[in-house]
Motif scaffolding. Structure first.
Motif, PDB file in Angstrom:
ATOM      1  N   THR A   1       0.830  -1.205   0.000  1.00 62.19           N
ATOM      2  CA  THR A   1       0.000   0.000   0.000  1.00 62.19           C
ATOM      3  C   THR A   1       0.864   1.254   0.000  1.00 62.19           C
ATOM      4  O   THR A   1       0.599   2.214  -0.740  1.00 62.19           O
ATOM      5  CB  THR A   1      -0.938   0.005   1.220  1.00 62.19           C
ATOM      6  OG1 THR A   1      -1.765  -1.165   1.182  1.00 62.19           O
ATOM      7  CG2 THR A   1      -1.818   1.240   1.217  1.00 62.19           C
TER       8      THR A   1
ATOM      9  N   HIS B   1      -6.781   5.050  -8.127  1.00 64.42           N
ATOM     10  CA  HIS B   1      -6.092   4.075  -7.287  1.00 64.42           C
ATOM     11  C   HIS B   1      -5.886   2.778  -8.057  1.00 64.42           C
ATOM     12  O   HIS B   1      -6.708   2.407  -8.906  1.00 64.42           O
ATOM     13  CB  HIS B   1      -6.894   3.792  -6.014  1.00 64.42           C
ATOM     14  CG  HIS B   1      -7.090   5.002  -5.157  1.00 64.42           C
ATOM     15  ND1 HIS B   1      -8.324   5.609  -4.975  1.00 64.42           N
ATOM     16  CD2 HIS B   1      -6.203   5.747  -4.445  1.00 64.42           C
ATOM     17  CE1 HIS B   1      -8.183   6.659  -4.191  1.00 64.42           C
ATOM     18  NE2 HIS B   1      -6.912   6.766  -3.853  1.00 64.42           N
TER      19      HIS B   1
ATOM     20  N   SER C   1      -4.407  -1.472  -7.628  1.00 62.29           N
ATOM     21  CA  SER C   1      -4.182  -2.551  -6.666  1.00 62.29           C
ATOM     22  C   SER C   1      -2.794  -3.159  -6.793  1.00 62.29           C
ATOM     23  O   SER C   1      -2.395  -3.972  -5.965  1.00 62.29           O
ATOM     24  CB  SER C   1      -5.242  -3.647  -6.845  1.00 62.29           C
ATOM     25  OG  SER C   1      -5.199  -4.174  -8.161  1.00 62.29           O
TER      26      SER C   1
ATOM     27  N   ARG D   1     -15.592   6.127 -13.481  1.00 66.09           N
ATOM     28  CA  ARG D   1     -15.675   5.505 -12.164  1.00 66.09           C
ATOM     29  C   ARG D   1     -17.124   5.254 -11.760  1.00 66.09           C
ATOM     30  O   ARG D   1     -17.462   4.170 -11.267  1.00 66.09           O
ATOM     31  CB  ARG D   1     -14.991   6.400 -11.128  1.00 66.09           C
ATOM     32  CG  ARG D   1     -14.985   5.835  -9.716  1.00 66.09           C
ATOM     33  CD  ARG D   1     -14.373   6.819  -8.738  1.00 66.09           C
ATOM     34  NE  ARG D   1     -14.345   6.238  -7.395  1.00 66.09           N
ATOM     35  CZ  ARG D   1     -15.383   6.222  -6.571  1.00 66.09           C
ATOM     36  NH1 ARG D   1     -16.541   6.759  -6.951  1.00 66.09           N
ATOM     37  NH2 ARG D   1     -15.274   5.666  -5.375  1.00 66.09           N
TER      38      ARG D   1
ATOM     39  N   TYR E   1     -18.775   1.439 -11.035  1.00 71.61           N
ATOM     40  CA  TYR E   1     -19.364   0.987  -9.780  1.00 71.61           C
ATOM     41  C   TYR E   1     -20.867   0.768  -9.898  1.00 71.61           C
ATOM     42  O   TYR E   1     -21.422  -0.113  -9.244  1.00 71.61           O
ATOM     43  CB  TYR E   1     -19.026   1.960  -8.657  1.00 71.61           C
ATOM     44  CG  TYR E   1     -17.586   1.808  -8.202  1.00 71.61           C
ATOM     45  CD1 TYR E   1     -17.145   0.619  -7.627  1.00 71.61           C
ATOM     46  CD2 TYR E   1     -16.661   2.831  -8.382  1.00 71.61           C
ATOM     47  CE1 TYR E   1     -15.816   0.462  -7.238  1.00 71.61           C
ATOM     48  CE2 TYR E   1     -15.339   2.678  -7.988  1.00 71.61           C
ATOM     49  CZ  TYR E   1     -14.928   1.486  -7.417  1.00 71.61           C
ATOM     50  OH  TYR E   1     -13.616   1.322  -7.039  1.00 71.61           O
TER      51      TYR E   1
ATOM     52  N   GLY F   1     -17.618  -2.906  -7.848  1.00 69.25           N
ATOM     53  CA  GLY F   1     -17.106  -3.084  -6.496  1.00 69.25           C
ATOM     54  C   GLY F   1     -16.987  -4.522  -6.064  1.00 69.25           C
ATOM     55  O   GLY F   1     -16.245  -4.839  -5.134  1.00 69.25           O
TER      56      GLY F   1
ATOM     57  N   THR G   1      -9.988  -1.982  -8.576  1.00 72.46           N
ATOM     58  CA  THR G   1     -10.267  -0.570  -8.410  1.00 72.46           C
ATOM     59  C   THR G   1     -10.746  -0.015  -9.753  1.00 72.46           C
ATOM     60  O   THR G   1     -10.566  -0.643 -10.807  1.00 72.46           O
ATOM     61  CB  THR G   1      -9.022   0.200  -7.965  1.00 72.46           C
ATOM     62  OG1 THR G   1      -8.066   0.213  -9.046  1.00 72.46           O
ATOM     63  CG2 THR G   1      -8.395  -0.439  -6.730  1.00 72.46           C
TER      64      THR G   1
ATOM     65  N   ASP H   1      -7.781   0.168 -11.981  1.00 71.26           N
ATOM     66  CA  ASP H   1      -7.477  -1.114 -12.618  1.00 71.26           C
ATOM     67  C   ASP H   1      -8.362  -1.312 -13.846  1.00 71.26           C
ATOM     68  O   ASP H   1      -7.903  -1.744 -14.909  1.00 71.26           O
ATOM     69  CB  ASP H   1      -7.720  -2.274 -11.645  1.00 71.26           C
ATOM     70  CG  ASP H   1      -6.790  -2.265 -10.446  1.00 71.26           C
ATOM     71  OD1 ASP H   1      -5.682  -1.726 -10.553  1.00 71.26           O
ATOM     72  OD2 ASP H   1      -7.188  -2.814  -9.402  1.00 71.26           O
TER      73      ASP H   1
END
Length: 646
Positions: free
Chosen positions: A149, A169, A171, A207, A211, A216, A221, A224
């Motif tokens: 992280t 973000h 992963s 985004r 989602y 999710g 992410t 990604d």
């Protein structure tokens, strides 16, 4: 009245907060906003000033006592008759009448924000659908560590320095550099302010679409998912002014690709064609049951006159047409560049192609971009270890033939010193080199392999001559092509190569088997919508796609030995890697009690102890090799992305 409307907003927000709270409790999750531990506030601090930040990144407060007042999305949890509710409502009324202009004070830690002053302002704006909030930000720098992280966050800081963009973000490490390259930026290039704003708007829409479609639950992410999306779409499509509807449509088209990407076993490998009984049934079904021609297109990067690779695939295409006759209608496209492949594939589709073979890995990017828009057409690319549902990959297990030519080399070498010229450090090549070395040791316990590379500068044949190495393995012999490949050969004093043996490809066997089965049952090559895994065909000598070519110069006794090994590999009684194997560091890779798995063989990134040489680093390679190594390299995940190319 604004106050009446503000009260209604509070009541609605309270219901949302209570619902979210109950859902979190039911799922065993924290039902409140997060608290930033006091120890974190002792970290090194940097003032960033007042800026606009995405409100969804505001996840908590510096005051633990205030956390119980909010659900994780900053919806209120306090009753309507509380002082909290009255203050919240007054703020809401102010927002409705003139707007909230005071910036909240917050700390940023690992890309998330924790409110020091202004928790209710965040709650009001979040409840009213605001996408951003003005914040006076202080950054808390984490202590350096090997924690993944923290490492990803340090990469983000470099990305933010140039883009000034929050909220992206990843992963895994390397995501930010890949994104910059995919969007056409060099890693150290500052983004123009106009593109910063455009990216924030496009990424927010992307985004939200991701989602809302259930992203999710995938374990990815949104960052990604964007990187995956950019594998199928030109960056121009991202920069174009498209809204959430377009993103939902294009994301839906690649949803199975996203699911495969986050799967622990994304690739299903076919190691052999159908059994003989099924094949006979397929032939009969083809003869009796086919009611139409299957329209097929082949795309070749080279021409048969200039490229042995293209010549081999083109002979396979000819064999397909000769064998299946009127059952197929074939169109060929030669000299297809990676840059122009999209248009050529579109032309083939315009002529009704139902099955398209792109015969080199350099054409896979264009194949992917087109395939996602034509889910009813089947696409296959000649490569290996490709995790895509829309495009199936096919290749052959060359290492089986290399094991046999290694045994021939060991038997033919008087000194035990044998030369080997590798192609590129890509998937499957270390397996071929190691199999060759193990085959040489089978017939010559003193054998050592002197490894050189085509993808590096140098006169490797001259080096072999100076070392008095007489037996060398060069590029595999495919045909009397102009590139002069000889396979395993004897190097004469005058530099002439006398061919002895070579693995050889018979792509026609693969094409015929694939098409016959597809004529009998179209689901043999499943459509993207029918498949939950990427499918890679990796066939060996038992399929006939890979075999051996022997020269008349090969002594009869050595040829007889090679035939025994060939029959054993075909029958499955001989396995090249089922023996004692040590790597160059002396570690035991296999004690000989088992065979290596296909995954272990395909993704070898080590060399056995009989080899003198190493796998070249990416920055050592000739430019011509780099595109292929980026796509198929054994260390491809560690190769920095190509900058400014999208």
């Amino acid at each position: 009245m604004p106050n009446t409307e503000a009260v209604q907003y509070y009541q609605q927000a309270l219901r949302q907060g209570q619902k979210e709270y109950k859902n979190c409790v039911h799922r065993g999750l924290n039902p409140n906003i997060q608290a930033l531990g006091g120890s974190k506030l002792q970290l090194s601090q940097t003032k960033l000033g007042v800026m606009e930040v995405p409100i969804y990144l505001v996840v908590g407060s510096t005051e633990e006592s205030r956390c119980n007042s909010f659900s994780p999305s900053f919806f209120p949890l306090m009753g309507t008759d509380t002082e909290f509710a009255m203050k919240w409502t007054n703020l809401c009324a102010a927002q409705l009448s003139e707007g909230i202009h005071d910036a909240v004070k917050c700390y940023e830690y690992l890309g998330r924000f924790y409110i020091q002053e202004g928790n209710k302002r965040v709650s009001v704006l979040r409840s009213m659908g605001s996408a951003t909030i003005q914040a006076d930000v202080t950054r808390l720098m984490p202590e350096r560590s090997d924690d993944i992280t923290t490492q990803i966050y340090l990469e983000f800081l470099e990305f933010f320095r140039h883009s000034r963009c929050w909220g992206v973000h990843f992963s895994e490490l390397g995501g930010y550099a890949k994104l910059q390259a995919a969007l056409g930026f060099a890693r150290d290039e500052d983004w123009p302010e106009e593109l910063q704003k455009k990216f924030k708007a496009r990424y927010f829409s992307f985004r939200e679409s991701f989602y809302r479609l259930g992203g999710g639950s995938l374990g990815l992410t949104a960052g990604d998912a964007l990187l995956r999306w950019l594998e199928f779409h030109d960056s121009g499509e991202f920069w174009a002014s498209i809204g959430e509807g377009d993103y939902r449509r294009t994301l839906t088209a690649i949803w199975k690709e996203l699911c495969v990407h986050c799967s622990t076993q994304p690739i299903a490998v076919s190691l052999a064609p159908a059994a003989d009984g099924e094949e006979k049934k397929s032939v009969m079904s083809t003869l009796l049951g086919t009611k139409k021609r299957l329209r097929i297109a082949f795309l070749f990067q080279g021409t048969p006159q200039t490229s042995g690779w293209t010549a081999a695939h083109d002979r396979g295409r000819e064999y397909l047409e000769e064998t299946l006759g009127d059952s197929v209608s074939v169109r060929c496209y030669y000299g297809v560049s990676p840059q122009g492949a999209d248009a050529v594939i579109a032309e083939a589709l315009g002529e009704g192609a139902e099955l398209i073979f792109t015969t080199s890995v350099s054409l896979i990017d264009a194949t992917l971009r087109v395939a996602v828009r034509y889910p009813k057409v089947r696409f296959m690319n000649c490569s290996i270890d490709q995790p895509y549902v829309n495009v199936k990959a096919y290749y052959c297990r060359v290492y089986e033939g290399k094991f046999i030519t290694g045994a021939i080399a060991g038997a033919m070498s008087q000194s035990g010193r044998i030369g080997y010229v590798g192609s590129y450090p890509i998937m499957g090549v270390p397996a071929s080199i190691n199999a060759f070395a193990l085959g040489a040791a089978l017939t010559n316990p003193e054998a050592r392999i002197d490894l050189r590379w085509h993808c590096l500068p140098g006169n490797y044949m001259g080096e072999f001559q100076r070392q008095s190495i007489q037996i060398v393995s060069d590029r595999d012999f495919i045909s009397e092509q102009p590139d002069g490949a000889q396979g395993l050969a004897r190097l004469e004093a005058d530099g002439e190569l006398v061919r002895l043996a070579s693995p050889s490809w018979h792509w026609g066997e693969f094409y015929v088997r694939m098409v016959r089965e597809m004529l009998r049952d179209p689901k043999t090559i499943p459509l993207a919508e029918d498949s939950s895994k990427a499918i890679n065909y990796w066939w060996g000598m038992n399929s006939g796609v890979i075999d051996l070519h022997f020269s008349p110069e090969l002594p009869e006794g050595v040829r007889s030995l090679a035939e025994i090994l060939r029959q054993g590999i075909r029958a499955g009684t001989i396995h090249p890697f089922q023996r004692l194997i040590r790597d160059q560091a002396g570690n035991v890779v296999n004690d000989g009690s088992r065979d290596l798995s296909m995954e272990e063989i395909l993704k070898m990134d080590w060399l056995c102890d009989r080899i003198d040489g190493s796998l070249p680093a990416f920055d050592e390679l000739l430019n011509v090799a780099r595109p292929t190594v980026r796509r198929l390299g054994v260390d491809r995940d560690k190769i920095p992305p190509e900058e400014g190319d999208a």
